[in-house]
Design a protein around this motif. Structure first.
Motif, PDB file in Angstrom:
ATOM      1  N   PRO A  22      -7.215  -3.119  -6.806  1.00  0.00           N
ATOM      2  CA  PRO A  22      -7.289  -2.325  -5.573  1.00  0.00           C
ATOM      3  C   PRO A  22      -8.281  -2.910  -4.566  1.00  0.00           C
ATOM      4  N   ARG A  23      -7.825  -3.014  -3.321  1.00  0.00           N
ATOM      5  CA  ARG A  23      -8.614  -3.482  -2.183  1.00  0.00           C
ATOM      6  C   ARG A  23      -8.955  -4.971  -2.249  1.00  0.00           C
ATOM      7  N   ARG A  24      -8.396  -5.697  -3.210  1.00  0.00           N
ATOM      8  CA  ARG A  24      -8.666  -7.131  -3.280  1.00  0.00           C
ATOM      9  C   ARG A  24      -7.667  -7.905  -2.438  1.00  0.00           C
ATOM     10  N   ARG A  25      -8.051  -9.123  -2.078  1.00  0.00           N
ATOM     11  CA  ARG A  25      -7.275  -9.922  -1.142  1.00  0.00           C
ATOM     12  C   ARG A  25      -6.730 -11.192  -1.800  1.00  0.00           C
ATOM     13  N   TYR A  26      -5.509 -11.534  -1.414  1.00  0.00           N
ATOM     14  CA  TYR A  26      -4.970 -12.870  -1.686  1.00  0.00           C
ATOM     15  C   TYR A  26      -4.915 -13.584  -0.345  1.00  0.00           C
ATOM     16  N   ALA A  27      -5.539 -14.733  -0.266  1.00  0.00           N
ATOM     17  CA  ALA A  27      -5.580 -15.451   1.014  1.00  0.00           C
ATOM     18  C   ALA A  27      -5.225 -16.910   0.785  1.00  0.00           C
ATOM     19  N   ALA A  28      -4.243 -17.389   1.514  1.00  0.00           N
ATOM     20  CA  ALA A  28      -3.852 -18.798   1.500  1.00  0.00           C
ATOM     21  C   ALA A  28      -3.919 -19.311   2.929  1.00  0.00           C
ATOM     22  N   GLY A  42       3.289  -1.866  -6.283  1.00  0.00           N
ATOM     23  CA  GLY A  42       2.145  -1.475  -5.477  1.00  0.00           C
ATOM     24  C   GLY A  42       2.414  -1.697  -3.993  1.00  0.00           C
ATOM     25  N   GLN A  43       1.359  -1.712  -3.219  1.00  0.00           N
ATOM     26  CA  GLN A  43       1.466  -1.906  -1.775  1.00  0.00           C
ATOM     27  C   GLN A  43       0.374  -2.840  -1.308  1.00  0.00           C
ATOM     28  N   VAL A  44       0.734  -3.745  -0.403  1.00  0.00           N
ATOM     29  CA  VAL A  44      -0.240  -4.634   0.214  1.00  0.00           C
ATOM     30  C   VAL A  44      -0.106  -4.529   1.727  1.00  0.00           C
ATOM     31  N   PRO A  50       0.790 -13.285  12.525  1.00  0.00           N
ATOM     32  CA  PRO A  50       2.090 -12.649  12.769  1.00  0.00           C
ATOM     33  C   PRO A  50       2.621 -11.833  11.597  1.00  0.00           C
ATOM     34  N   LEU A  51       1.997 -11.943  10.417  1.00  0.00           N
ATOM     35  CA  LEU A  51       2.447 -11.172   9.252  1.00  0.00           C
ATOM     36  C   LEU A  51       1.629  -9.903   9.042  1.00  0.00           C
ATOM     37  N   ALA A  52       0.818  -9.558   9.998  1.00  0.00           N
ATOM     38  CA  ALA A  52       0.010  -8.350   9.880  1.00  0.00           C
ATOM     39  C   ALA A  52       0.906  -7.117   9.839  1.00  0.00           C
ATOM     40  N   GLY A  53       0.629  -6.209   8.903  1.00  0.00           N
ATOM     41  CA  GLY A  53       1.409  -4.988   8.786  1.00  0.00           C
ATOM     42  C   GLY A  53       1.593  -4.579   7.332  1.00  0.00           C
ATOM     43  N   PRO A  54       2.130  -3.386   7.098  1.00  0.00           N
ATOM     44  CA  PRO A  54       2.254  -2.863   5.740  1.00  0.00           C
ATOM     45  C   PRO A  54       3.352  -3.547   4.933  1.00  0.00           C
ATOM     46  N   GLY A  55       3.147  -3.604   3.618  1.00  0.00           N
ATOM     47  CA  GLY A  55       4.138  -4.191   2.725  1.00  0.00           C
ATOM     48  C   GLY A  55       4.247  -3.397   1.438  1.00  0.00           C
ATOM     49  N   PRO A  56       5.057  -2.343   1.426  1.00  0.00           N
ATOM     50  CA  PRO A  56       5.252  -1.585   0.187  1.00  0.00           C
ATOM     51  C   PRO A  56       6.068  -2.385  -0.827  1.00  0.00           C
ATOM     52  N   SER A  70      -2.266 -13.851   4.228  1.00  0.00           N
ATOM     53  CA  SER A  70      -3.408 -13.057   3.784  1.00  0.00           C
ATOM     54  C   SER A  70      -2.937 -11.633   3.524  1.00  0.00           C
ATOM     55  N   LEU A  71      -3.038 -11.197   2.248  1.00  0.00           N
ATOM     56  CA  LEU A  71      -2.534  -9.896   1.831  1.00  0.00           C
ATOM     57  C   LEU A  71      -3.625  -9.137   1.088  1.00  0.00           C
ATOM     58  N   VAL A  72      -3.772  -7.858   1.416  1.00  0.00           N
ATOM     59  CA  VAL A  72      -4.791  -7.016   0.794  1.00  0.00           C
ATOM     60  C   VAL A  72      -4.108  -5.860   0.068  1.00  0.00           C
ATOM     61  N   ALA A  73      -4.488  -5.646  -1.198  1.00  0.00           N
ATOM     62  CA  ALA A  73      -3.906  -4.555  -1.972  1.00  0.00           C
ATOM     63  C   ALA A  73      -4.401  -3.218  -1.454  1.00  0.00           C
ATOM     64  N   GLY A  74      -3.592  -2.186  -1.671  1.00  0.00           N
ATOM     65  CA  GLY A  74      -3.973  -0.836  -1.279  1.00  0.00           C
ATOM     66  C   GLY A  74      -4.888  -0.193  -2.313  1.00  0.00           C
ATOM     67  N   SER A  75      -4.732   1.102  -2.498  1.00  0.00           N
ATOM     68  CA  SER A  75      -5.627   1.837  -3.395  1.00  0.00           C
ATOM     69  C   SER A  75      -5.264   1.660  -4.865  1.00  0.00           C
ATOM     70  N   ALA A  76      -4.135   1.015  -5.140  1.00  0.00           N
ATOM     71  CA  ALA A  76      -3.706   0.768  -6.522  1.00  0.00           C
ATOM     72  C   ALA A  76      -3.464  -0.728  -6.706  1.00  0.00           C
ATOM     73  N   LYS A  77      -3.345  -1.149  -7.950  1.00  0.00           N
ATOM     74  CA  LYS A  77      -3.082  -2.542  -8.275  1.00  0.00           C
ATOM     75  C   LYS A  77      -1.737  -2.977  -7.704  1.00  0.00           C
ATOM     76  N   ALA A  78      -1.661  -4.226  -7.270  1.00  0.00           N
ATOM     77  CA  ALA A  78      -0.412  -4.763  -6.709  1.00  0.00           C
ATOM     78  C   ALA A  78      -0.035  -6.042  -7.444  1.00  0.00           C
TER      79      ALA A  78
END
Length: 271
Positions: A22-28, A42-44, A50-56, A70-78
């Motif tokens: 939760p709340r961790r980031r994957y960044a390339a 989960g949700q990121v 240009p890829l900013a926005g929600p990803g369920p 760059s993707l950030v997990a929500g309140s649960a594991k993704a």
């Protein structure tokens, strides 16, 4: 047996399984490779460029060469599967280049199913595993390409013609007033209809076309940057560099250099 989280390169394809707390980031960072991230669980949230926005669950984040991911997990594991395709992979499948024509987020059930199967193949250790990975990753690429080739329903010929003109005339793009006159519409009606049909303004579409063409010419040719800037309709090389870096986080020269280094390493491995 320990769980593997990646495999490749297999004919230019690399598959990576990512588990985000939760709340961790994957960044390339921006690199001269094409990538797609599939959200399996989960949700990121895309939080850059240009890829900013929600990803369920079920979302695909398509990052063409030169676009950071760059993707950030929500309140649960993704859970994610990330598939990368380098230039050698796309050279064998030139029809699929359309898949990475522009950055996008969308839902693709069939691609998600293939990504789950890819995740399972990471744990296989037999002679068929590389073939399975290549086939499944190619299936995802085919799905991306078909999605990119679809046209939104209800797009009239005048708008398709205008879009084709914009893509073809990068050096001196036709102004909106000229496009509207050719369609027989008012300027306001044309601009509103274009945005509704294609999800972007005329200026935004011109910008995407220029960056896409710039990436292709930087990879496929050795045309000097000043000449590229002129061909693409930029005021000068400095203007080209600023716009390209803003879109990709890399300068045109650095983008070309990185791709050349990757190609050199691949050629060395081939021998």
């Amino acid at each position: 047996m320990p769980r593997k989280n990646h495999v490749g390169p297999i004919e230019g394809i690399v598959v990576l399984a990512v588990e985000l707390s939760p709340r961790r980031r994957y960044a390339a960072p921006a690199e001269p490779i094409d990538r797609v991230a599939v959200v399996l669980r989960g949700q990121v949230t895309g939080d850059e460029g240009p890829l900013a926005g929600p990803g369920p669950t079920g979302t695909l984040f398509v990052a063409p060469a030169g676009v950071p991911l760059s993707l950030v997990a929500g309140s649960a594991k993704a859970s994610l599967i990330i598939v990368t395709f380098d230039e050698s992979a796309l050279q064998r499948m030139p029809e699929a280049r359309v898949a990475f024509a522009e950055p996008r987020r969308y839902g693709g059930r069939s691609s998600v199913e293939l990504a789950w199967r890819l995740r399972a193949e990471l744990q296989q250790d037999d002679a068929m595993a590389p073939l399975a990975v290549r086939v499944l990753a190619t299936g995802i690429l085919v799905g991306l390409s078909r999605y990119a080739l679809r046209r939104p329903t209800g797009i009239v010929a005048e708008l398709e013609h205008a879009r084709a003109l914009l893509a073809a005339r990068l050096r001196r793009p036709p102004p909106v007033a000229e496009l509207a006159k050719a369609a027989g519409w008012s300027r306001e009606h044309f601009a509103r209809s274009f945005r509704r049909a294609f999800g972007c303004t005329v200026a935004e579409f011109q910008h995407r076309c220029r960056i896409k063409q710039a990436r292709e010419w930087l990879v496929e040719t050795q045309i000097p940057l000043a000449q590229l800037a002129e061909r693409l309709g930029f005021a000068d090389q400095s203007h080209f560099t600023r716009v390209f870096r803003r879109a990709t986080t890399l300068s045109p020269g650095r983008f070309r250099q990185l791709h050349s280094q990757i190609t050199s390493v691949q050629n060395t491995r081939a021998f």
